[in-house]
Design a protein around this motif. Structure first.
Motif, short mmCIF file in Angstrom:
data_model
loop_
_atom_site.label_atom_id
_atom_site.label_comp_id
_atom_site.label_asym_id
_atom_site.label_seq_id
_atom_site.Cartn_x
_atom_site.Cartn_y
_atom_site.Cartn_z
N LEU A 61 1.03 -1.02 0.50
CA LEU A 61 -0.10 -0.12 -0.18
C LEU A 61 1.00 1.35 0.16
O LEU A 61 0.28 1.90 -1.01
N SER A 62 1.92 0.66 0.18
CA SER A 62 3.18 2.61 0.62
C SER A 62 3.27 3.20 -0.68
O SER A 62 3.56 3.50 -0.71
N SER A 63 3.87 1.54 -1.59
CA SER A 63 4.85 1.42 -2.91
C SER A 63 3.15 2.28 -3.76
O SER A 63 4.19 2.56 -5.25
N GLY A 67 -2.91 7.56 -3.07
CA GLY A 67 -2.58 8.48 -1.67
C GLY A 67 -3.96 7.21 -1.31
O GLY A 67 -5.39 7.02 -2.01
N ILE A 68 -3.57 6.62 0.27
CA ILE A 68 -4.78 5.63 0.68
C ILE A 68 -4.79 5.71 2.26
O ILE A 68 -3.78 6.08 2.92
N TYR A 83 2.13 8.08 0.53
CA TYR A 83 2.09 8.81 -0.76
C TYR A 83 0.54 10.30 0.16
O TYR A 83 1.09 10.91 -0.91
N ALA A 84 -0.38 9.61 0.47
CA ALA A 84 -1.35 10.09 1.24
C ALA A 84 -1.03 11.46 2.02
O ALA A 84 -1.25 12.54 2.06
N GLN A 160 -6.43 10.63 -5.44
CA GLN A 160 -5.61 11.51 -6.81
C GLN A 160 -5.27 12.82 -6.72
O GLN A 160 -5.93 13.27 -6.61
N ASP A 161 -4.34 12.91 -6.91
CA ASP A 161 -3.88 14.12 -7.18
C ASP A 161 -4.42 14.72 -8.71
O ASP A 161 -4.04 13.88 -9.67
N VAL A 162 -5.32 15.24 -8.97
CA VAL A 162 -5.72 15.44 -10.57
C VAL A 162 -5.75 17.03 -10.64
O VAL A 162 -6.04 18.19 -11.97
#
Length: 246
Positions: A61-63, A67-68, A83-84, A160-162
């Motif tokens: 999940l970290s890879s 973001g989670i 990533y989050a 998700q970065d949009v």
């Protein structure tokens, strides 16, 4: 022996599986001690396996490039990947157990999750962050169900970065608006001169020739604009062929 069994059992209940009962004999107490030792070994084996799978899952999940965040029904964090944290500009390390609103400090996300939990509506939404820099983030939610699939025990949020997509959409909209204006101007001019010619100006050779020259220039302008648009379209679709020259 019973006091020793009680003491060791208490240690096992605290998670200390290395302790062992050393009771010798052939009676039922000795048999009980052996069973407790075996139970302790089995518990350690299963817990090590669970920890190993937990670490593997966290690594996976970290890879992930999205973001989670996993939260329980009280919006307390169960898991959050790197990533989050990066996406939401979170610097704190240990966030498990903390309420999400105190970590994010974002009213929009809080209201969205509150509505999701209360109404059990797992829909996507998009929010705009203005601090420390402007970002557009799309949020997706999915339920975390109990093992039997009956009760809801939490929610998993995917971010998700949009931002870049929205910027490109803005550039595209601006481009379309500019092109529309650029196309409309010569068309309006051509239409105006044609109407004037039809109304009688065509009978004046000098005026008609000047108008036709202007129409020719505007038509050429339109041709160039359309050619540029087609070139951009080809570049975007990567269908433009390389032209070799010596």
């Amino acid at each position: 022996p019973i006091s020793q069994i009680t003491k060791i059992s208490e240690e096992i209940s605290k998670g200390n599986f290395d302790v062992k009962l050393k009771i010798k004999g052939n009676d039922e107490i000795t048999e009980l001690a052996g069973t407790i030792n075996y139970m302790s070994e089995q518990l350690q084996y299963y817990i090590n396996g669970l920890n190993s799978r937990k670490n593997e899952m966290e690594a996976i999940l970290s890879s992930v490039i999205n973001g989670i965040i996993a939260i329980d029904n009280n919006q307390r964090i169960l898991f959050i990947n790197k990533y989050a944290k990066k996406l939401l500009d979170i610097e704190e390390e240990n966030l498990e157990g903390l309420h999400l609103i105190y970590v994010l400090r974002n009213h929009q996300i809080n209201e969205y999750l509150k509505n999701t939990i209360e109404n059990k509506k797992f829909e996507e939404t998009e929010i705009a962050l203005n601090y420390p820099k402007e970002k557009n983030i799309k949020l997706y939610t999915n339920p975390i169900m109990e093992h039997a699939g009956i009760g809801l025990i939490g929610i998993i949020i995917t971010l998700q970065d949009v931002t870049q997509i929205r910027k490109l959409e803005g550039i595209k909209s601006e481009f379309v608006a500019n092109v529309s204006h650029e196309l409309k101007t010569p068309l309006t001019s051509i239409k105006g001169f044609i109407e004037t010619l039809k109304e009688g100006a065509i009978n004046d050779e000098k005026v008609a020739l000047r108008f036709l020259n202007i129409i020719d220039v505007e038509a050429e302008r339109l041709t160039n604009l359309i050619s540029d648009i087609l070139t951009l379209s080809e570049l975007e679709s990567k269908k433009e062929e390389d032209k070799m020259e010596s």
